[in-house]
Motif scaffolding. Structure first.
Motif, PDB file in Angstrom:
ATOM      1  N   ASN A 153       3.253  15.337 -13.236  1.00 40.26           N
ATOM      2  CA  ASN A 153       2.257  15.968 -14.105  1.00 40.26           C
ATOM      3  C   ASN A 153       1.779  17.323 -13.595  1.00 40.26           C
ATOM      4  O   ASN A 153       0.940  17.956 -14.252  1.00 40.26           O
ATOM      5  N   ALA A 154       2.300  17.761 -12.458  1.00 34.84           N
ATOM      6  CA  ALA A 154       1.882  19.052 -11.896  1.00 34.84           C
ATOM      7  C   ALA A 154       2.415  20.194 -12.745  1.00 34.84           C
ATOM      8  O   ALA A 154       3.493  20.100 -13.341  1.00 34.84           O
ATOM      9  N   PRO A 155       1.700  21.317 -12.813  1.00 32.22           N
ATOM     10  CA  PRO A 155       2.169  22.479 -13.585  1.00 32.22           C
ATOM     11  C   PRO A 155       3.495  23.001 -13.036  1.00 32.22           C
ATOM     12  O   PRO A 155       3.775  22.857 -11.838  1.00 32.22           O
ATOM     13  N   PRO A 156       4.319  23.588 -13.892  1.00 30.39           N
ATOM     14  CA  PRO A 156       5.588  24.173 -13.414  1.00 30.39           C
ATOM     15  C   PRO A 156       5.331  25.192 -12.309  1.00 30.39           C
ATOM     16  O   PRO A 156       4.376  25.969 -12.367  1.00 30.39           O
ATOM     17  N   GLY A 157       6.186  25.167 -11.316  1.00 31.68           N
ATOM     18  CA  GLY A 157       6.054  26.111 -10.203  1.00 31.68           C
ATOM     19  C   GLY A 157       5.201  25.608  -9.056  1.00 31.68           C
ATOM     20  O   GLY A 157       5.000  26.319  -8.078  1.00 31.68           O
ATOM     21  N   SER A 158       4.716  24.363  -9.160  1.00 30.06           N
ATOM     22  CA  SER A 158       3.830  23.851  -8.112  1.00 30.06           C
ATOM     23  C   SER A 158       4.547  23.649  -6.782  1.00 30.06           C
ATOM     24  O   SER A 158       3.907  23.579  -5.734  1.00 30.06           O
ATOM     25  N   VAL A 201       0.831  -1.199   0.000  1.00 31.01           N
ATOM     26  CA  VAL A 201       0.000   0.000   0.000  1.00 31.01           C
ATOM     27  C   VAL A 201       0.868   1.253   0.000  1.00 31.01           C
ATOM     28  O   VAL A 201       0.599   2.223  -0.737  1.00 31.01           O
ATOM     29  N   ALA A 202       1.930   1.248   0.817  1.00 32.79           N
ATOM     30  CA  ALA A 202       2.837   2.399   0.866  1.00 32.79           C
ATOM     31  C   ALA A 202       3.503   2.632  -0.491  1.00 32.79           C
ATOM     32  O   ALA A 202       3.687   3.786  -0.917  1.00 32.79           O
ATOM     33  N   GLN A 203       3.852   1.550  -1.182  1.00 25.35           N
ATOM     34  CA  GLN A 203       4.456   1.674  -2.508  1.00 25.35           C
ATOM     35  C   GLN A 203       3.479   2.295  -3.495  1.00 25.35           C
ATOM     36  O   GLN A 203       3.850   3.160  -4.306  1.00 25.35           O
ATOM     37  N   ARG A 204       2.221   1.888  -3.444  1.00 22.24           N
ATOM     38  CA  ARG A 204       1.209   2.471  -4.326  1.00 22.24           C
ATOM     39  C   ARG A 204       1.013   3.956  -4.045  1.00 22.24           C
ATOM     40  O   ARG A 204       0.831   4.758  -4.970  1.00 22.24           O
ATOM     41  N   ILE A 205       1.056   4.321  -2.773  1.00 23.22           N
ATOM     42  CA  ILE A 205       0.921   5.734  -2.417  1.00 23.22           C
ATOM     43  C   ILE A 205       2.091   6.533  -2.971  1.00 23.22           C
ATOM     44  O   ILE A 205       1.909   7.633  -3.523  1.00 23.22           O
ATOM     45  N   ARG A 206       3.302   6.007  -2.844  1.00 20.64           N
ATOM     46  CA  ARG A 206       4.483   6.695  -3.384  1.00 20.64           C
ATOM     47  C   ARG A 206       4.397   6.826  -4.906  1.00 20.64           C
ATOM     48  O   ARG A 206       4.733   7.886  -5.461  1.00 20.64           O
ATOM     49  N   GLU A 207       3.960   5.771  -5.554  1.00 23.54           N
ATOM     50  CA  GLU A 207       3.850   5.819  -7.013  1.00 23.54           C
ATOM     51  C   GLU A 207       2.819   6.854  -7.450  1.00 23.54           C
ATOM     52  O   GLU A 207       3.033   7.598  -8.416  1.00 23.54           O
ATOM     53  N   ARG A 254       1.920   9.493  -5.767  1.00 25.79           N
ATOM     54  CA  ARG A 254       2.469  10.814  -5.456  1.00 25.79           C
ATOM     55  C   ARG A 254       3.483  11.241  -6.518  1.00 25.79           C
ATOM     56  O   ARG A 254       3.494  12.407  -6.949  1.00 25.79           O
ATOM     57  N   ASP A 255       4.329  10.301  -6.939  1.00 27.10           N
ATOM     58  CA  ASP A 255       5.334  10.624  -7.970  1.00 27.10           C
ATOM     59  C   ASP A 255       4.663  11.002  -9.279  1.00 27.10           C
ATOM     60  O   ASP A 255       5.103  11.935  -9.973  1.00 27.10           O
ATOM     61  N   SER A 278      -4.228  16.920  -4.285  1.00 28.44           N
ATOM     62  CA  SER A 278      -4.211  15.716  -5.117  1.00 28.44           C
ATOM     63  C   SER A 278      -3.427  14.597  -4.432  1.00 28.44           C
ATOM     64  O   SER A 278      -3.806  13.423  -4.506  1.00 28.44           O
ATOM     65  N   PHE A 279      -2.326  14.981  -3.777  1.00 33.30           N
ATOM     66  CA  PHE A 279      -1.565  13.991  -2.998  1.00 33.30           C
ATOM     67  C   PHE A 279      -2.472  13.316  -1.966  1.00 33.30           C
ATOM     68  O   PHE A 279      -2.483  12.088  -1.825  1.00 33.30           O
ATOM     69  N   MET A 280      -3.222  14.135  -1.229  1.00 35.55           N
ATOM     70  CA  MET A 280      -4.050  13.601  -0.153  1.00 35.55           C
ATOM     71  C   MET A 280      -5.178  12.722  -0.701  1.00 35.55           C
ATOM     72  O   MET A 280      -5.463  11.656  -0.156  1.00 35.55           O
ATOM     73  N   VAL A 281      -5.820  13.166  -1.780  1.00 35.46           N
ATOM     74  CA  VAL A 281      -6.914  12.388  -2.375  1.00 35.46           C
ATOM     75  C   VAL A 281      -6.404  11.028  -2.842  1.00 35.46           C
ATOM     76  O   VAL A 281      -7.042   9.987  -2.629  1.00 35.46           O
ATOM     77  N   SER A 282      -5.212  11.025  -3.476  1.00 37.53           N
ATOM     78  CA  SER A 282      -4.633   9.774  -3.950  1.00 37.53           C
ATOM     79  C   SER A 282      -4.285   8.851  -2.782  1.00 37.53           C
ATOM     80  O   SER A 282      -4.591   7.653  -2.804  1.00 37.53           O
TER      81      SER A 282
END
Length: 428
Positions: free
Chosen positions: A257-262, A243-249, A251-252, A283-287
Motif C-alpha cells: 500500500n506504500a506510494p510508488p517510489g517508496s 509473532v514473526a509471521q504476523r510481523i511479516r504479514e 510488513r507486506d 510504518s514497518f517499525m510501528v507495526s
C-alpha cells in the motif's frame, strides 16, 4: 564459586570495552548510524550472587535496543561454553534449599513420635510443662540449631572471600547477608513446622519419616517443576514463529500500500523519495513494535502467572523473597526492561535535537536506514549511555512483601495445626 565470579567480571569488562569501542566509533563517524544500530545491553554479574544466583542463568540478561525502539530481550551466555552451563550455581541459597531444608526435616520428623516410641514423652509431660511449651521449645531448638549451622557456614565463606575473592565486604553486602540469614530462618521454620506436623499425625517415627520425605519432595521437586506445565496449559500464549509471521504479514501489507517510489534511494540526502521511504520504514517499525510489545507483555504475564502456581511451596516463597531482597532475578530484569524504554526515548530526543541543528539534513526519520537524517559525527561523550539502576531497598521490600506474608502465614497455620493435633496426642 569465587573463581568463577572473578572470571565473569573479567569477561564482562572485556565485553563492555569492546562495546564502547564500537559505540564511540559509530558516534564519531555518523550519529545516524549509531541511532539506527541495534545495540545490546548485557547485564553485569552481581557481586552478591554468592548468596543466590536468583536463576539469572535462565532469565533474560540482554536487551536489544536502538534510538527508535526497544526490540526485545534474550538470554546471553557470553563467551562461556554453553555445554558447561549448570542449571543452578552452588550458592548459599542453593545449600539452604537443598541441604538445610532436608536436615530440618530429619531433626523434626521424630520430635514427638520418636519420644513416644522411646517412652520419654509421657515422662516429660509428667513434669509441670504444657504441651504447647514443649512443642514450641522443640520448634525453637530445631530452627536455632539449623540456623547456627548456616551462620557458621556463612562465616567460613566470608573468610574465604576475604582471603581469595575480589568481592567487597562493604556495608551493603553485609546487610544483604544479614537479611538472607533472617529469610533463611523463616524458611527453615516452615520446614520445621511441617516436620513437626508429620511427627504429631502418627505414633510411629518410620511413618513420620515417610510423611516428612513426601513433604520435602512435594515442595522441592514436584511443585516447582510442574508449575510450568500447568501455567502453559492455563495461560497459553502465541509462540515466536506466530509473532514473526504476523510481523511479516504486516510488513507486506504496508509495502503493497506504500506510494510508488517508496523503495527508491539516492546518495542525495534531499532526494524527495527519501521522505516516502522514511515514512514506509517508520510504518514497518510501528507495526513490528505493536506485535512485539504485545508478545513481550504476554510473556511476562505468563511468567508471573506461573509463579502463582508455586506459591504453595515454601521453597518458591523463599526463592522469590531472596531474589527480591538481593535486587536480582526477575525484579532486576523487569526494572531494566522498563528503564530501557525511558532511556530509548531520551536517546531519540537527543538524536532529533542534533539532527534538527544540522542544515544538511532533511529530517526525515528512518528507523532502519541512514539516508535522510544527519550524517555528521559527534563527540561520543555527549551521547546518552544506558546505565543500570540498582533497585533500592524500598523497591526490593515492596516486591518481596507478598511472599514474606504468605510464608509467615504458612508457618503460623501449620504450627497451629500441629499444636491442635498435639493437644489431642496420647503420650502413653
Amino acid at each position: 564459586m569465587i573463581t568463577t565470579l572473578d572470571a565473569e567480571f573479567e569477561l564482562y569488562s572485556d565485553y563492555r570495552n569492546n562495546s564502547m569501542e564500537v559505540f564511540n566509533s559509530l558516534a564519531s563517524e555518523n550519529l545516524t548510524r549509531l541511532a539506527i544500530n541495534r545495540s545490546n545491553y548485557l547485564f553485569s554479574p552481581r557481586s552478591n550472587q554468592i548468596i543466590s544466583d536468583c536463576h539469572e542463568e535462565v532469565l533474560p540478561n540482554e536487551i536489544i535496543y536502538s534510538a527508535y525502539d526497544v526490540f526485545g530481550f534474550s538470554v546471553s551466555i557470553g563467551t562461556s561454553n554453553p555445554l558447561l552451563q549448570n542449571g543452578q550455581m552452588l550458592s548459599w541459597s542453593f545449600i539452604v534449599i537443598m541441604v538445610l531444608s532436608f536436615l530440618t526435616m530429619l531433626f523434626a520428623f521424630d520430635a514427638i513420635s520418636g519420644e513416644k516410641e522411646q517412652k520419654t514423652l509421657a515422662l516429660t509431660l509428667s513434669n509441670p510443662v504444657s504441651k504447647g511449651t514443649l512443642l514450641f521449645a522443640k520448634f525453637v531448638s530445631i530452627v536455632g540449631m539449623i540456623t547456627l549451622m548456616e551462620f557458621l557456614g556463612m562465616i567460613i565463606s566470608m573468610i574465604i572471600i576475604l582471603v581469595m575473592g575480589n568481592i567487597p565486604l562493604d556495608t551493603g553486602f553485609l546487610v544483604e547477608c544479614l537479611g538472607f540469614l533472617l529469610l533463611s530462618m523463616l524458611f527453615i521454620s516452615a520446614f520445621a513446622v511441617f516436620g513437626l506436623l508429620a511427627s504429631v499425625v502418627t505414633r510411629n517415627s518410620n511413618i513420620s519419616l515417610l510423611i516428612s520425605l513426601c513433604f520435602w519432595l512435594l515442595f522441592v521437586v514436584v511443585i516447582p517443576n510442574s508449575s510450568i506445565f500447568w501455567a502453559k496449559k492455563m495461560f497459553p500464549i502465541d509462540n515466536a514463529d506466530v509473532v514473526a509471521q504476523r510481523i511479516r504479514e504486516g510488513r507486506d501489507e504496508i509495502s503493497r500500500n506504500a506510494p510508488p517510489g517508496s523503495w527508491s534511494s539516492s546518495w542525495d540526502s534531499f532526494f524527495s523519495r527519501h521522505e516516502l521511504r522514511a515514512n514506509m520504514m517508520m510504518s514497518f517499525m510501528v507495526s513490528e513494535k505493536k506485535h512485539r510489545d504485545a508478545y513481550h507483555t504476554d510473556m511476562m504475564q505468563q511468567f508471573e502467572n506461573t509463579r502463582y502456581f508455586t506459591l504453595l511451596s515454601p521453597v518458591a516463597l523463599f526463592d522469590y523473597s531472596v531474589e527480591a531482597f538481593l535486587g536480582g532475578g526477575y525484579l532486576r530484569f523487569k526494572k531494566n526492561w522498563e528503564n530501557m524504554a525511558g532511556f530509548q526515548e531520551q536517546f531519540l530526543t537527543y538524536f532529533k535535537e542534533v539532527d534538527a541543528a544540522d542544515e544538511e539534513s532533511p529530517h526525515w526519520y528512518n528507523p532502519y536506514e541512514w539516508y535522510s537524517t544527519t550524517r555528521k559525527g559527534v563527540d561520543f561523550e555527549e551521547v546518552p549511555v544506558y546505565t543500570e539502576q540498582i533497585a533500592s531497598f524500598s523497591e526490593r521490600f515492596e516486591f518481596m512483601l507478598k511472599y514474606l506474608i504468605i510464608l509467615i502465614i504458612y508457618v503460623g497455620v501449620v504450627f497451629s495445626l500441629s499444636f491442635f493435633l498435639f493437644i489431642k496426642y496420647d503420650p502413653r
